[in-house]
Design a protein around this motif. Structure first.
Motif, PDB file in Angstrom:
ATOM      1  N   GLY A  72       0.694  -1.505   0.247  1.00  0.00           N
ATOM      2  CA  GLY A  72      -0.032  -0.186   0.027  1.00  0.00           C
ATOM      3  C   GLY A  72       1.289   1.483   0.037  1.00  0.00           C
ATOM      4  O   GLY A  72       0.636   2.759   0.676  1.00  0.00           O
ATOM      5  N   SER A  73       2.044   1.209  -0.363  1.00  0.00           N
ATOM      6  CA  SER A  73       2.849   2.400  -0.053  1.00  0.00           C
ATOM      7  C   SER A  73       3.486   2.704  -0.801  1.00  0.00           C
ATOM      8  O   SER A  73       3.937   1.647  -1.961  1.00  0.00           O
ATOM      9  CB  SER A  73       4.258   2.337   0.741  1.00  0.00           C
ATOM     10  N   ILE A  74       4.037   3.818  -1.653  1.00  0.00           N
ATOM     11  CA  ILE A  74       4.865   4.561  -2.498  1.00  0.00           C
ATOM     12  C   ILE A  74       6.408   5.293  -1.494  1.00  0.00           C
ATOM     13  O   ILE A  74       5.887   5.699  -0.954  1.00  0.00           O
ATOM     14  CB  ILE A  74       4.269   5.347  -2.832  1.00  0.00           C
ATOM     15  N   ALA A  75       7.005   4.498  -2.404  1.00  0.00           N
ATOM     16  CA  ALA A  75       8.534   4.403  -1.605  1.00  0.00           C
ATOM     17  C   ALA A  75       9.474   5.863  -2.859  1.00  0.00           C
ATOM     18  O   ALA A  75       9.431   5.878  -4.240  1.00  0.00           O
ATOM     19  CB  ALA A  75       9.594   4.208  -1.381  1.00  0.00           C
ATOM     20  N   ILE A  76      10.264   7.012  -2.485  1.00  0.00           N
ATOM     21  CA  ILE A  76      10.815   7.459  -3.551  1.00  0.00           C
ATOM     22  C   ILE A  76      12.885   6.762  -3.270  1.00  0.00           C
ATOM     23  O   ILE A  76      13.055   7.079  -2.244  1.00  0.00           O
ATOM     24  CB  ILE A  76      10.782   8.983  -3.060  1.00  0.00           C
ATOM     25  N   TRP A  77      13.640   6.502  -4.523  1.00  0.00           N
ATOM     26  CA  TRP A  77      14.532   6.029  -3.347  1.00  0.00           C
ATOM     27  C   TRP A  77      15.805   7.013  -4.174  1.00  0.00           C
ATOM     28  O   TRP A  77      15.447   7.139  -5.574  1.00  0.00           O
ATOM     29  CB  TRP A  77      14.793   4.470  -4.160  1.00  0.00           C
ATOM     30  N   ASP A  78      16.707   7.121  -3.705  1.00  0.00           N
ATOM     31  CA  ASP A  78      17.925   7.580  -4.512  1.00  0.00           C
ATOM     32  C   ASP A  78      19.535   6.898  -4.170  1.00  0.00           C
ATOM     33  O   ASP A  78      19.946   6.571  -3.021  1.00  0.00           O
ATOM     34  CB  ASP A  78      18.184   9.204  -3.583  1.00  0.00           C
ATOM     35  N   ILE A  79      20.127   6.524  -5.425  1.00  0.00           N
ATOM     36  CA  ILE A  79      20.435   4.875  -5.395  1.00  0.00           C
ATOM     37  C   ILE A  79      22.108   5.911  -4.894  1.00  0.00           C
ATOM     38  O   ILE A  79      23.195   4.999  -4.706  1.00  0.00           O
ATOM     39  CB  ILE A  79      20.712   4.680  -7.539  1.00  0.00           C
ATOM     40  N   ARG A  80      22.152   7.036  -4.790  1.00  0.00           N
ATOM     41  CA  ARG A  80      22.962   7.747  -4.137  1.00  0.00           C
ATOM     42  C   ARG A  80      23.453   7.599  -2.338  1.00  0.00           C
ATOM     43  O   ARG A  80      24.630   7.671  -2.494  1.00  0.00           O
ATOM     44  CB  ARG A  80      23.154   8.673  -4.734  1.00  0.00           C
ATOM     45  N   ILE A  81      22.819   7.668  -1.816  1.00  0.00           N
ATOM     46  CA  ILE A  81      22.502   7.318  -0.252  1.00  0.00           C
ATOM     47  C   ILE A  81      21.940   6.495  -0.179  1.00  0.00           C
ATOM     48  O   ILE A  81      21.738   6.091   1.368  1.00  0.00           O
ATOM     49  CB  ILE A  81      21.621   8.463  -0.201  1.00  0.00           C
ATOM     50  N   GLY A  82      22.141   4.860  -0.883  1.00  0.00           N
ATOM     51  CA  GLY A  82      21.992   3.966  -0.031  1.00  0.00           C
ATOM     52  C   GLY A  82      21.560   3.231  -0.592  1.00  0.00           C
ATOM     53  O   GLY A  82      20.335   3.443  -1.014  1.00  0.00           O
ATOM     54  N   LYS A  83      20.532   2.078   0.208  1.00  0.00           N
ATOM     55  CA  LYS A  83      19.332   0.504  -0.405  1.00  0.00           C
ATOM     56  C   LYS A  83      18.115   0.651   0.301  1.00  0.00           C
ATOM     57  O   LYS A  83      17.292  -0.410   0.146  1.00  0.00           O
ATOM     58  CB  LYS A  83      19.884  -0.701  -0.433  1.00  0.00           C
ATOM     59  N   THR A  84      17.887   1.450   1.109  1.00  0.00           N
ATOM     60  CA  THR A  84      16.919   1.931   1.750  1.00  0.00           C
ATOM     61  C   THR A  84      15.833   3.281   0.581  1.00  0.00           C
ATOM     62  O   THR A  84      17.164   4.551   0.910  1.00  0.00           O
ATOM     63  CB  THR A  84      16.766   1.842   3.137  1.00  0.00           C
ATOM     64  N   PRO A  85      15.018   3.286   1.202  1.00  0.00           N
ATOM     65  CA  PRO A  85      13.822   4.538   1.067  1.00  0.00           C
ATOM     66  C   PRO A  85      14.506   6.399   0.946  1.00  0.00           C
ATOM     67  O   PRO A  85      14.777   6.242   2.921  1.00  0.00           O
ATOM     68  CB  PRO A  85      12.312   4.507   1.195  1.00  0.00           C
ATOM     69  N   ALA A  86      14.259   6.643   0.585  1.00  0.00           N
ATOM     70  CA  ALA A  86      14.267   8.245   0.975  1.00  0.00           C
ATOM     71  C   ALA A  86      13.223   8.655   1.641  1.00  0.00           C
ATOM     72  O   ALA A  86      13.149  10.011   2.569  1.00  0.00           O
ATOM     73  CB  ALA A  86      15.289   9.347  -0.613  1.00  0.00           C
ATOM     74  N   GLY A  87      12.514   8.087   1.510  1.00  0.00           N
ATOM     75  CA  GLY A  87      11.255   8.737   1.812  1.00  0.00           C
ATOM     76  C   GLY A  87       9.985   7.960   1.312  1.00  0.00           C
ATOM     77  O   GLY A  87      10.052   6.721   0.323  1.00  0.00           O
ATOM     78  N   SER A  88       9.250   7.382   1.858  1.00  0.00           N
ATOM     79  CA  SER A  88       7.577   6.417   1.870  1.00  0.00           C
ATOM     80  C   SER A  88       6.757   6.982   2.823  1.00  0.00           C
ATOM     81  O   SER A  88       6.734   7.881   3.922  1.00  0.00           O
ATOM     82  CB  SER A  88       8.655   5.222   2.600  1.00  0.00           C
TER      83      SER A  88
END
Length: 413
Positions: A237-253
């Motif tokens: 049920g979630s949407i996540a935003i990822w930045d490949i420069r800062i790791g393997k977890t979402p930048a926001g969700s």
């Protein structure tokens, strides 16, 4: 409207012109099958040429006595209309196809915009493969009149890359619009893998996945402005935003829907807007500038009553998007519209007894297309304003609704 088979597909970028407005049109696509037996599956590369179109009146003219005065004017143009019909019949659409054998059903297929002959496919065997279809696209481009047999045997061709590092099959797949060859693929075990192009026709796939969702990753979309940022949606049920420069977890969700989030679309014109479609039939629009604050919701619609299967913003109009659903409807929406009671009353007067439209239709609803069974996927054509191609269990449709007009000036094909 043109119809033929297959499920997941993508429109292939071509060299026929950036903004094509004059008929006849030609389109290129790749499409994958989901056959009963694994060995029956294939990818079809096809060219559909000589697509013509006719504008129809929104409200058919009545045939009462009042029309007698217009009879002379109508008759003066009847011969011209008949001539146009004869010309259209002489130039019927032509479908040309090439087939390549594919191991397992094709869950999703995507063509790279920078190198359109390169395509990626997600198989229900758990493999992601990258293909070079340049030979087939060149052969289709050179042929104008000879349509191949749709039941022809698929040829065998080895993929450029076959990645088996996912723990399960998946559906999420997207090419990066800025870095040619950069790809993300997501699976049903909540993992996302990053692909980076290497020298030659090879890729390095990061074996350590991006993780953050607690259930299947259903869709992925790279940012239209940032080469290192992508969005994902999930059964959780979630949407996540990822930045490949800062790791393997979402930048926001954020928790985006009460049910599974099946599909997302990042607006290429209004780049702060992200649309999402849910399993409960609802779809939402969010402003990513307020994503972390938790108040990003701009609009929420519950018109559809069955799962949303595809959603995509228009590449030409920043406020327009198309949605398909398991309720066998394809709808087009313009979020810039507001209710005009005077205009609605005038329209209903014109319609009289010819239609019985529901009273509670959202004012943003521009167009409803019905007739396809079990709609699966839709795409706007990025080079032909207003054209949408959709696929369902019973075939493809190509449509250009007359009330979905681009504000761009006419351009030569």
């Amino acid at each position: 409207m043109i119809e033929f088979g297959n499920l997941s597909f993508d429109i292939v970028w071509d060299s026929l012109g950036l903004v094509r407005t004059a008929f006849h049109h030609t389109v290129y696509c790749v499409a994958g099958t989901q056959a009963e037996q694994s060995s029956w599956n294939s990818i079809t590369i096809f060219k559909l040429a000589r697509i013509s179109g006719k504008r129809r009146d929104l409200v058919p003219k009545s045939t009462g006595d009042d029309d007698e005065e217009e009879e002379d004017d109508d008759s003066s143009s009847s011969d011209e209309g008949e001539e146009d019909e004869e010309n259209d019949e002489k130039q019927l659409p032509v479908l040309l196809t090439r087939k390549v054998a594919h191991e397992g059903g094709v869950n999703r297929i995507r063509a790279m915009s920078q190198n359109p002959h390169i395509c990626a496919s997600w198989a229900d065997t758990g493999h992601v493969q990258v293909w070079d279809f340049s030979t087939h696209l060149n052969a289709l481009a050179e042929s104008e009149t000879q349509a191949s047999n749709g039941a022809s045997t698929a040829i065998s061709q080895a993929p450029l890359v076959k990645f088996g590092g996912h723990k399960d099959e998946g559906f999420a797949l997207d090419w990066n619009p800025f870095v040619p060859g950069r790809l993300v693929s997501g699976d049903c075990k909540n993992s996302i893998h990053l692909w980076e192009p290497s020298s030659g026709a090879t890729w390095n796939v990061d074996p350590i996945p991006f993780t953050g969702h607690t259930a299947s990753v259903e869709d992925l979309q790279w940012s239209p402005t940032e080469a290192n940022v992508f969005a994902s949606c999930s059964v959780d049920g979630s949407i996540a935003i990822w930045d490949i420069r800062i790791g393997k977890t979402p930048a926001g969700s954020i928790k985006a829907h009460k049910a599974d989030v099946n599909v997302i679309s990042w607006n290429r014109k209004a780049t702060c807007m992200l649309a999402s479609g849910s399993d409960d039939g609802s779809f939402s629009i969010r402003d990513l500038r307020y994503f972390k604050e938790g108040d990003s919701l701009v609009a929420h619609f519950e018109y559809h009553k069955h799962p949303i299967t595809s959603i995509e913003w228009s590449p030409f109009e920043p406020s327009t998007l198309a949605v398909s659903s398991s309720d066998n409807q394809l709808t087009i929406w313009d979020l810039s519209l507001e209710r005009d009671e005077e205009e609605e009353a005038e329209f209903r007067t014109r319609m009289k007894e010819q239609a019985n439209a529901p009273e509670d239709l959202p004012p943003q609803l521009l167009f409803v297309h019905q007739g396809q069974k079990d709609l699966k996927e839709l795409h706007w054509h990025s080079q032909i304003p207003g054209m949408i191609i959709s696929t369902a269990a019973d075939g493809f449709n190509v449509l250009m609704p007359s009330n979905v007009e681009s504000t761009l000036p006419a351009a030569e094909a």
